[in-house]
Scaffold this motif. Structure first.
Motif, short mmCIF file in Angstrom:
data_model
loop_
_atom_site.label_atom_id
_atom_site.label_comp_id
_atom_site.label_asym_id
_atom_site.label_seq_id
_atom_site.Cartn_x
_atom_site.Cartn_y
_atom_site.Cartn_z
N GLY A 1 0.81 -1.20 0.00
CA GLY A 1 0.00 0.00 0.00
C GLY A 1 0.85 1.25 0.00
N ARG A 2 0.24 2.38 -0.33
CA ARG A 2 0.96 3.63 -0.36
C ARG A 2 1.05 4.20 1.05
N PRO A 3 2.07 5.04 1.30
CA PRO A 3 2.23 5.62 2.63
C PRO A 3 1.03 6.46 3.02
N LYS A 4 0.79 6.54 4.34
CA LYS A 4 -0.29 7.35 4.87
C LYS A 4 0.29 8.61 5.50
N PHE A 5 -0.52 9.68 5.51
CA PHE A 5 -0.07 10.93 6.09
C PHE A 5 -0.27 10.91 7.58
N SER A 6 0.72 11.42 8.30
CA SER A 6 0.63 11.51 9.75
C SER A 6 1.21 12.85 10.16
N CYS A 7 0.55 13.50 11.13
CA CYS A 7 1.06 14.79 11.60
C CYS A 7 2.30 14.62 12.47
N ALA A 8 2.51 13.40 12.97
CA ALA A 8 3.68 13.12 13.79
C ALA A 8 4.43 11.96 13.18
N PRO A 9 5.68 11.72 13.56
CA PRO A 9 6.42 10.59 13.02
C PRO A 9 5.70 9.29 13.31
N ALA A 10 5.92 8.32 12.44
CA ALA A 10 5.16 7.08 12.53
C ALA A 10 5.59 6.26 13.73
N GLY A 11 5.20 5.82 14.36
CA GLY A 11 5.52 4.81 15.34
C GLY A 11 5.10 3.38 14.78
N ASP A 77 -0.67 10.64 -4.34
CA ASP A 77 -0.30 10.77 -5.74
C ASP A 77 1.05 11.46 -5.89
N LEU A 78 1.30 12.49 -5.08
CA LEU A 78 2.58 13.17 -5.13
C LEU A 78 3.71 12.26 -4.67
N ASP A 79 3.42 11.41 -3.69
CA ASP A 79 4.44 10.47 -3.23
C ASP A 79 4.82 9.50 -4.34
N PHE A 80 3.82 9.07 -5.10
CA PHE A 80 4.09 8.16 -6.21
C PHE A 80 4.90 8.86 -7.30
N ALA A 81 4.69 10.17 -7.48
CA ALA A 81 5.35 10.91 -8.55
C ALA A 81 6.76 11.36 -8.18
N ALA A 102 8.89 23.27 -2.13
CA ALA A 102 9.37 23.88 -3.36
C ALA A 102 9.29 22.90 -4.52
N GLU A 103 9.65 21.65 -4.26
CA GLU A 103 9.61 20.64 -5.31
C GLU A 103 8.17 20.31 -5.70
N THR A 161 -2.09 18.86 -17.26
CA THR A 161 -1.39 17.60 -17.57
C THR A 161 -0.83 16.93 -16.31
N LEU A 162 -1.38 17.23 -15.14
CA LEU A 162 -0.89 16.65 -13.91
C LEU A 162 -1.02 15.13 -13.93
N PHE A 163 0.07 14.41 -13.65
CA PHE A 163 0.12 12.95 -13.60
C PHE A 163 -0.28 12.27 -14.91
N ALA A 164 -0.31 13.01 -16.00
CA ALA A 164 -0.74 12.43 -17.28
C ALA A 164 0.22 11.33 -17.73
N ASP A 165 1.50 11.45 -17.36
CA ASP A 165 2.48 10.45 -17.77
C ASP A 165 2.55 9.27 -16.81
N LEU A 166 1.86 9.37 -15.67
CA LEU A 166 1.91 8.32 -14.66
C LEU A 166 0.58 7.59 -14.50
#
Length: 276
Positions: A1-11, A77-81, A102-103, A161-166
């Motif tokens: 599975g893809r990573p999940k967002f967490s406001c604190a570091p993962a434990g 989606d950004l993590d995948f890209a 910035a990226e 064209t966001l993510f059009a190539d992915l």
């Protein structure tokens, strides 16, 4: 599975299951089809669990000398890209997102172009935040753009064209606010990456029926590409062609009864999923 967002570091509540083989046999089929269908479900479980629509939410508000707006893009989606989960622990923290602002902005703005009838606009990204949607965390990018010409724009062209190539299934859901306060919506994707919208007060905006047809078409397409949707729909249709009696499935007595139930189920599922 893809990573999940967490406001604190993962434990079968009662333990009884329908005999699919017997059901198919009583309906004139063969038992082997039941095993084949069960095998199809097991084989597709992985892809069905992974199937999730990829959407972003773009709001644009043209002004006299520019354009403002907001762009919500899913972190998954950004993590995948571009890879946001730097430590690979399966959790995307606020620190990881902030260090890549910035990226993220450069990646997104390179795939969005806005122009008016006077020429192309120069877009800049503001300070990003994170917002929770029903399907996960999104980065929120404020947009500010300068457009040529001093008069209000009469039309706006958006190239997306966001993510059009992915991910060719990705869609951008556009909300365009007109100068008269009316809102126009559109679905941006590979098949309609460039769209032009008239903003003049005398120009007729797309009617509600036209917008409904657009979203209905996208909803039907979305159902068709997802094996989980097809399997779920089949599970809804099984009771329409058979009834559970005396410990086994029996076919319905009249074809008209089954046809009417199938029509109701398919129509309700398509309308509900298209709307949501």
């Amino acid at each position: 599975g893809r990573p999940k967002f967490s406001c604190a570091p993962a434990g079968g509540r009662d333990g009884h299951r329908p005999d699919l083989g017997g059901a198919l046999e009583s309906m004139g089929g063969q038992r082997v089809l039941g095993w084949l269908f069960a095998g199809l479900i097991l084989a597709a479980m992985g892809s069905a669990w992974a199937h999730k629509p990829s959407d972003s939410y773009l709001t644009l508000k043209p002004a006299a000398q520019g354009v403002t707006g907001q762009w919500d893009i899913a972190l998954r989606d950004l993590d995948f890209a571009i890879g946001l989960d730097s430590d690979g622990d399966g959790q995307i923290t606020w620190g990881e997102v902030r260090s890549r602002h910035a990226e993220i902005a450069a990646y997104a703005l390179a795939r969005l172009k806005v122009r008016t009838d006077a020429g192309p606009c120069t877009l800049q990204a503001g300070a990003q935040q994170v917002d929770e949607h029903t399907d996960g965390a999104y980065t929120v990018i404020p947009l500010q753009g300068e457009c040529p010409g001093g008069a209000p724009a009469r039309q706006v062209t958006v190239e997306y064209t966001l993510f059009a190539d992915l991910d060719p299934a990705h869609r951008g859901l556009l909300n365009l606010a007109g100068p008269d306060g009316t809102a126009r919506t559109a679905v941006l994707g590979p098949e309609a990456a460039v769209q032009t919208f008239a903003l003049g007060a005398s120009e007729a905006a797309p009617g509600l029926w036209g917008q409904f047809v657009t979203y209905l078409r996208e909803g039907v397409w979305h159902i068709g590409i997802g094996i989980d949707h097809i399997l779920f729909l089949l599970s809804l249709l099984l009771p329409a062609v058979g009834t559970w009696q005396a410990g086994r499935w029996k076919p319905v007595e009249r074809l008209s009864q089954a046809g009417w139930d199938v029509l109701r189920v398919v129509t309700a599922f398509t309308l509900a999923h298209s709307i949501t």
